[in-house]
Design a protein around this motif. Structure first.
Motif, mmCIF file in Angstrom:
data_model
loop_
_atom_site.group_PDB
_atom_site.id
_atom_site.type_symbol
_atom_site.label_atom_id
_atom_site.label_comp_id
_atom_site.label_asym_id
_atom_site.label_seq_id
_atom_site.Cartn_x
_atom_site.Cartn_y
_atom_site.Cartn_z
ATOM 1 N N ILE A 75 -3.329 0.774 -0.009
ATOM 2 C CA ILE A 75 -3.712 1.614 1.131
ATOM 3 C C ILE A 75 -3.340 0.933 2.455
ATOM 4 C CG2 ILE A 75 -5.583 2.844 2.268
ATOM 5 C CD1 ILE A 75 -4.770 3.828 -0.597
ATOM 6 N N GLU A 76 -3.557 -0.362 2.534
ATOM 7 C CA GLU A 76 -3.212 -1.103 3.759
ATOM 8 C C GLU A 76 -1.721 -1.009 4.059
ATOM 9 O OE1 GLU A 76 -4.632 -5.034 3.056
ATOM 10 O OE2 GLU A 76 -6.690 -4.593 3.715
ATOM 11 N N LYS A 77 -0.893 -1.173 3.039
ATOM 12 C CA LYS A 77 0.558 -1.086 3.225
ATOM 13 C C LYS A 77 0.977 0.323 3.621
ATOM 14 C CE LYS A 77 2.132 -4.864 0.217
ATOM 15 N NZ LYS A 77 2.922 -5.215 -0.996
ATOM 16 N N THR A 78 0.340 1.318 3.028
ATOM 17 C CA THR A 78 0.639 2.710 3.370
ATOM 18 C C THR A 78 0.371 2.972 4.846
ATOM 19 O OG1 THR A 78 0.131 3.485 1.115
ATOM 20 C CG2 THR A 78 0.029 5.119 2.890
ATOM 21 N N ILE A 79 -0.773 2.504 5.309
ATOM 22 C CA ILE A 79 -1.143 2.697 6.716
ATOM 23 C C ILE A 79 -0.232 1.880 7.628
ATOM 24 C CG2 ILE A 79 -2.971 2.469 8.423
ATOM 25 C CD1 ILE A 79 -3.423 4.680 6.293
ATOM 26 N N ASP A 80 0.095 0.662 7.224
ATOM 27 C CA ASP A 80 0.986 -0.188 8.032
ATOM 28 C C ASP A 80 2.355 0.461 8.218
ATOM 29 O OD1 ASP A 80 -0.943 -2.106 8.336
ATOM 30 O OD2 ASP A 80 -0.169 -3.437 6.776
ATOM 31 N N ILE A 81 2.854 1.069 7.150
ATOM 32 C CA ILE A 81 4.202 1.647 7.187
ATOM 33 C C ILE A 81 4.227 3.035 7.825
ATOM 34 C CG2 ILE A 81 6.114 2.481 5.740
ATOM 35 C CD1 ILE A 81 5.323 0.213 3.753
ATOM 36 N N TYR A 82 3.280 3.884 7.444
ATOM 37 C CA TYR A 82 3.324 5.277 7.896
ATOM 38 C C TYR A 82 2.243 5.662 8.910
ATOM 39 C CZ TYR A 82 6.788 6.135 4.257
ATOM 40 O OH TYR A 82 7.913 6.112 3.465
ATOM 41 N N GLY A 83 1.253 4.794 9.086
ATOM 42 C CA GLY A 83 0.249 5.050 10.115
ATOM 43 C C GLY A 83 -0.883 5.957 9.723
ATOM 44 N N ARG A 84 -0.808 6.567 8.543
ATOM 45 C CA ARG A 84 -1.856 7.495 8.125
ATOM 46 C C ARG A 84 -1.726 7.789 6.632
ATOM 47 N NH1 ARG A 84 -2.620 11.300 11.392
ATOM 48 N NH2 ARG A 84 -3.362 12.918 9.954
ATOM 49 N N LEU A 85 -2.722 8.480 6.074
ATOM 50 C CA LEU A 85 -2.680 8.940 4.693
ATOM 51 C C LEU A 85 -3.304 10.327 4.655
ATOM 52 C CD1 LEU A 85 -2.192 8.530 1.658
ATOM 53 C CD2 LEU A 85 -4.449 7.466 1.520
ATOM 54 N N ASP A 86 -2.484 11.327 4.371
ATOM 55 C CA ASP A 86 -2.959 12.707 4.398
ATOM 56 C C ASP A 86 -3.317 13.264 3.033
ATOM 57 O OD1 ASP A 86 -2.395 13.385 7.323
ATOM 58 O OD2 ASP A 86 -0.447 12.620 6.656
ATOM 59 N N CYS A 87 -2.540 12.876 2.028
ATOM 60 C CA CYS A 87 -2.725 13.424 0.686
ATOM 61 C C CYS A 87 -2.664 12.304 -0.346
ATOM 62 C CB CYS A 87 -1.629 14.440 0.345
ATOM 63 S SG CYS A 87 -1.274 15.649 1.641
ATOM 64 N N ALA A 88 -3.441 12.454 -1.402
ATOM 65 C CA ALA A 88 -3.392 11.466 -2.477
ATOM 66 C C ALA A 88 -3.594 12.152 -3.813
ATOM 67 C CB ALA A 88 -4.459 10.395 -2.277
ATOM 68 N N CYS A 89 -2.816 11.740 -4.781
ATOM 69 C CA CYS A 89 -2.988 12.205 -6.155
ATOM 70 C C CYS A 89 -3.243 10.987 -7.026
ATOM 71 C CB CYS A 89 -1.745 12.957 -6.637
ATOM 72 S SG CYS A 89 -1.830 13.421 -8.386
ATOM 73 N N ASN A 90 -4.457 10.886 -7.538
ATOM 74 C CA ASN A 90 -4.837 9.763 -8.388
ATOM 75 C C ASN A 90 -4.581 10.146 -9.841
ATOM 76 O OD1 ASN A 90 -5.680 8.148 -6.196
ATOM 77 N ND2 ASN A 90 -7.572 9.341 -6.071
ATOM 78 N N ASN A 91 -3.406 9.762 -10.298
ATOM 79 C CA ASN A 91 -2.911 10.205 -11.592
ATOM 80 C C ASN A 91 -2.848 9.093 -12.638
ATOM 81 O OD1 ASN A 91 -1.002 11.795 -13.503
ATOM 82 N ND2 ASN A 91 0.204 10.016 -12.891
ATOM 83 N N ALA A 92 -2.805 7.836 -12.206
ATOM 84 C CA ALA A 92 -2.653 6.733 -13.154
ATOM 85 C C ALA A 92 -3.716 6.799 -14.240
ATOM 86 C CB ALA A 92 -2.740 5.396 -12.416
ATOM 87 N N GLY A 93 -3.280 6.706 -15.486
ATOM 88 C CA GLY A 93 -4.245 6.798 -16.572
ATOM 89 C C GLY A 93 -3.656 6.383 -17.903
ATOM 90 N N LEU A 94 -4.556 6.144 -18.859
ATOM 91 C CA LEU A 94 -4.175 5.780 -20.220
ATOM 92 C C LEU A 94 -4.715 6.808 -21.192
ATOM 93 C CD1 LEU A 94 -5.072 1.973 -20.224
ATOM 94 C CD2 LEU A 94 -2.789 2.973 -19.942
ATOM 95 N N GLY A 95 -3.986 7.014 -22.298
ATOM 96 C CA GLY A 95 -4.463 7.928 -23.327
ATOM 97 C C GLY A 95 -5.250 7.198 -24.406
ATOM 98 N N GLY A 96 -4.825 5.996 -24.700
ATOM 99 C CA GLY A 96 -5.499 5.235 -25.742
ATOM 100 C C GLY A 96 -5.057 5.665 -27.131
#
Length: 250
Positions: A75-96
């Motif tokens: 998140i820090e790098k995102t803000i440093d590079i683009y100045g803001r965060l408007d949308c997020a998709c939390n998709n990372a996951g495992l099936g097992g």
């Protein structure tokens, strides 16, 4: 490319393949600047490079969502590079691995909880902090139809995805008045690498259980995510959208 999300900054975790990769590309096609995050560097960079090749703007940031320091840095790098965060998709996951609950190891259980549930919580925590500073934002967490109905052999997966739905609803209530909309997409069977690891007979059974008569393409889930982050869904808060070909409606 469209102007649906022109000027917005969108973050996608698990962007190295499947739904995450398709969502990152869909965000770019909608006009957003994309931050692709995943544990797999080569595949994650390929997602960012593809977006650049089609005329979009994207960067890759290596991230393990189960580690607080990684997510905070993302998140820090995102803000440093683009100045803001408007949308997020939390998709990372495992099936097992498929296993009856009585045979499941503690290690396998902990791994599912760490990535699917704790990882989503960590992403929400740091994304919301960034969005509060700007007074707006839209977050979509990827759960599963397995978080709504029981699926034998995948109790850990069902439990963590059900937890993602409950977590999202509670978080949505906490921050709705702050201008942050949090919703969920729960896919049915999707043609991803995760699904490809299932035995042929299980895959055939899954396909037959969907009234639409097929499994979905990752892009079909991605379009729902982008819409939930757009002004077109401005009154949706705490909603669990079933993108499952009728699986849970029958």
């Amino acid at each position: 490319m469209s102007s649906q999300l022109y000027g917005k900054v969108a973050l996608v975790t698990g962007a190295s393949s499947g739904i995450g990769k398709a969502t990152a590309i869909a965000f770019a096609r909608a006009g957003a600047k994309v931050v692709a995050a995943s544990r797999r560097t080569t595949e994650g960079e390929e997602t960012a490079h593809y977006i650049q090749e089609i005329g979009g703007e994207a960067i890759f940031i290596k991230t393990d969502v189960s580690k607080a320091a990684d997510v905070e840095t993302l998140i820090e790098k995102t803000i440093d590079i683009y100045g803001r965060l408007d949308c997020a998709c939390n998709n990372a996951g495992l099936g097992g691995a498929a296993s009856p609950i009585a045979d499941m190891s503690e290690k396998d259980w902990d791994q599912l909880v760490d990535v699917n549930l704790k990882g989503t919580w960590l992403c929400l925590k740091y994304q919301i902090r960034a969005m509060l500073k700007q007074g707006s934002g839209a977050i979509v967490n990827i759960a599963s139809a397995a978080g709504v109905v029981g699926f034998p052999g995948f109790t850990g997966y069902c439990a963590t995805k059900g937890g993602v739905i409950a977590l999202s609803r509670a978080a949505a209530m906490e921050y709705a008045k702050a201008g942050i909309r949090i919703n969920v997409v729960s896919p049915g069977a999707i043609a991803t690498d995760m699904l490809a690891t299932l035995p042929t007979d299980v895959l055939a059974q899954l396909t037959a259980m969907h009234p639409i008569g097929r499994i979905a393409k990752p892009e079909e889930v991605a379009e729902s995510v982008v819409w939930l982050c757009s002004d077109g869904s401005s009154f949706l808060v705490g909603h669990n959208m079933m993108v499952d070909g009728g699986y849970t409606a029958q």
